[in-house]
Enzyme design. Structure first.
Site, short mmCIF file in Angstrom:
data_model
loop_
_atom_site.label_atom_id
_atom_site.label_comp_id
_atom_site.label_asym_id
_atom_site.label_seq_id
_atom_site.Cartn_x
_atom_site.Cartn_y
_atom_site.Cartn_z
N GLU A 72 29.12 42.86 37.44
CA GLU A 72 28.46 43.77 36.50
C GLU A 72 29.44 44.59 35.66
OE1 GLU A 72 24.24 44.48 38.71
OE2 GLU A 72 25.85 45.78 39.36
N ASP B 203 33.09 52.84 43.81
CA ASP B 203 32.07 52.49 42.81
C ASP B 203 32.00 53.61 41.79
OD1 ASP B 203 29.66 51.32 41.56
OD2 ASP B 203 29.56 50.12 43.38
N HIS C 258 32.14 48.95 37.62
CA HIS C 258 31.78 49.81 38.77
C HIS C 258 32.96 50.69 39.17
CE1 HIS C 258 27.69 48.63 39.71
NE2 HIS C 258 28.01 47.34 39.56
C1 TNX Z 1 23.51 44.99 42.54
S1 TNX Z 1 25.18 43.05 44.27
C2 TNX Z 1 24.81 45.44 42.72
C3 TNX Z 1 25.04 46.77 43.31
C4 TNX Z 1 23.76 47.54 43.52
C5 TNX Z 1 22.67 46.62 44.03
C6 TNX Z 1 21.38 47.33 44.29
C7 TNX Z 1 26.18 43.57 43.27
C8 TNX Z 1 27.40 42.80 43.22
N1 TNX Z 1 25.91 44.65 42.51
O1 TNX Z 1 25.95 47.49 42.52
O2 TNX Z 1 23.99 48.56 44.42
O3 TNX Z 1 22.45 45.60 43.10
O4 TNX Z 1 20.49 46.52 45.03
#
Ligand code: TNX
Length: 528
Positions: free
Chosen positions: A324, A188, A260
């Site tokens: 994301e 990440d 990420h």
């Molecule tokens: C969303 S779930 C994210 C993570 C974070 C999390 C915190 C997802 C695919 N992405 O990168 O750690 O929320 O709750």
């Protein structure tokens, strides 16, 4: 499976003809498919009881024999032998592959599994009975099999690192709840945690960050000023994969792309669009620094990394993240824009779709299948990808209706990094949200789906993001007892029972105490 169906039909007919039916329960979690407690008497298991087993099931028997050592205060595992009396295990292919039948009589215990997996789960059930009954096991007959084929738990080791020993302890807990998938989030923005021989910088540089955000918000006093890092060597990875496999848990590795990935960009700046040096991120959230989807070197890199990942992990599914990924850098990048033009792509979402589809092709060509977070739907998903629905259940419903396999893991129900009580009192600092035990237990993962779409829901998973989880004790407290609720959704969704769950949980609590596992008190003291 056929056998269990016949049994259940017979039991239903019997119940129609009896006037009083007492719901007998053995307080096992997750709830078995069929329990008959009609016979009287008990069988006493002690440290001297033998396990009768052939070569094919030696791993399962020996593991059980070793797991029972602390309970019976033994210096050596219980004895496994080929002939005699005691706890006998064998297989019968008429039974569901992960199912088992267990008969306890005053003469001994017989566990017949559909395969070694079924035997393993039968022995996990027996372990609960022995530990909470102090060796006294009531005469009974159990026939059992799971609802979902994919019963997952996730672990983020990028935001905080967990040692090999910690991960093994986590695996022990999962196995006792009949979980069969560990989704290992290895990379990440805040750290790259898996050694890749071809690119040593990923771990020499990408596994260390200068400090960590320990508060909420972005005020300077919320950073701790302490360098933080850690990673697994390839030998560590092999060790953990083997440990999990012995417990019938498949580890699904996740390599995040194209977002990420700031830790990778720090190690190898040419992975980004502007190629300027960025730090291993010290903040939580979503960063604009993502991999460039225009340069061929990015694709080469991803394939080289995945080639090593495939060597290390036998899992058919390989997780490529996909969540994301902001597109600001791509909009300004000549390589990304040129790639879009060359491929006839309308916008940056489609460029992500192109990257994901290309990676899927690579995985398929190497005998593997791709799984990704539900954003992989946004750029136009292929029919063969498995979708992990996290932004809600809508992505999962959409994908299932199209005929893609789906793992349901909606944030509102499955994020075990969220608080467990409304007041948050005594919970320490966590990321936010509120998911009490009861909410997990009441979840119907099939909601909103017709019979056709249902069959594409291959399973459910809870996620453990570790921004605010720094040590194994906290990790266990966030996991337990909510995992017990999740395991009933995964293994026995139609057998959940609001009237018996509390008593069952009190029994399971005794099991957790005996195992020395940390768990949250809230469900037991009534706080939601
Ligand atoms: C969303 S779930 C994210 C993570 C974070 C999390 C915190 C997802 C695919 N992405 O990168 O750690 O929320 O709750």
């Amino acid at each position: 499976m056929r056998r269990l169906l016949t049994l259940l039909l017979a039991a239903a007919t019997l119940m129609l003809h009896t006037t009083t039916t007492e719901a007998a329960t053995l307080n096992i979690i997750p709830e078995p498919a069929y329990v008959d407690l009609a016979a009287e008497g008990t069988y006493l298991v002690t440290g001297k009881t033998h396990i009768i087993v052939n070569d094919e099931l030696w791993n399962e028997a020996e593991l059980f024999a070793t797991e029972m050592m602390p309970h019976f205060n033994l210096k050596k595992p219980m004895k496994c032998v080929k002939r005699g009396k005691g706890i006998k295990v064998r297989t019968d292919s008429c039974i569901h592959e992960e199912g088992y039948e267990m008969t306890v009589s005053e003469e001994g215990i017989l566990i017949i599994g559909g395969s070694a997996k079924g035997v393993f789960y039968g022995l996990q059930t027996l372990r609960q009975l022995i530990v909470v009954g102090n060796g006294v096991v009531p005469c009974c007959f159990i026939a059992d099999e799971p609802t979902f084929a994919y019963r997952g738990v996730h672990l983020d080791v990028a935001r905080h690192f967990f040692s090999v020993e910690d991960v093994k302890r986590y695996i022990d807990i999962l196995a006792a709840h009949k979980v069969n998938r560990l989704h290992w989030h290895l990379t990440d923005d805040q750290g790259w945690r898996i050694e890749i021989k071809r690119y040593p910088e990923l771990t020499t540089k990408g596994s260390m960050r200068s400090e960590t955000l320990i508060g909420h918000g972005l005020r300077p006093e919320f950073w701790d000023g302490k360098p933080y890092g850690g990673y697994y060597t390839q030998d560590d990875i092999r060790d953990v994969v083997e440990y999990a496999a012995q417990r019938h848990i498949v580890i699904i590795p996740e390599i995040e792309m194209p977002g990420h990935a700031q830790a990778a960009l720090h190690a190898l700046p040419w992975l980004g669009c502007h190629e300027q040096i960025v730090d291993v991120w010290t903040t939580w959230g979503v960063t604009p620094e993502v991999m460039c989807a225009g340069k061929e070197t990015t694709y080469e890199f991803l394939e080289n990394v995945l080639a090593e990942v495939i060597e290390l992990f036998p899992s058919e599914l390989i997780h490529i993240g996909g969540d994301e990924c902001p597109k600001e850098r791509w909009k300004e990048c000549e390589h990304c824009q040129a790639m879009m033009k060359a491929q006839g792509l309308e916008n940056e979402e489609e460029l992500q779709g192109y990257l994901v589809a290309r990676i899927e092709k690579y995985l398929n060509a190497h005998g593997r299948k791709m799984i990704g977070w539900d954003e992989i739907l946004d750029g136009g998903v292929t029919p063969t990808a498995t979708v992990m629905s996290w932004r809600g259940i809508e992505g999962g419903i959409y994908a299932a209706k199209r005929g893609n396999n789906v793992v349901m893991t909606p944030m509102s129900l499955c994020y075990f990094n969220f608080y467990q009580t409304e007041s948050r009192k005594g919970e320490g600092l966590h990321i936010g949200g509120h998911i009490p035990f009861e909410k997990v237990y009441a979840w119907d993962p099939y909601a909103g789906l017709d019979d056709d779409a249902r069959k594409y829901i291959i399973g459910v998973q809870c996620n453990m993001w570790s921004e605010y989880i720094k040590d194994i004790e906290t990790l266990e407290v966030m996991l337990l007892p909510r995992l017990a609720a999740m395991s009933e959704v995964q293994w026995s969704v139609d057998r959940r029972n609001d009237t018996t769950i509390r008593e069952k949980m009190n029994t399971l609590r005794g099991f957790y105490d005996a195992m020395g596992w940390h768990y949250a008190p809230y469900y037991f003291d009534g706080r939601k």
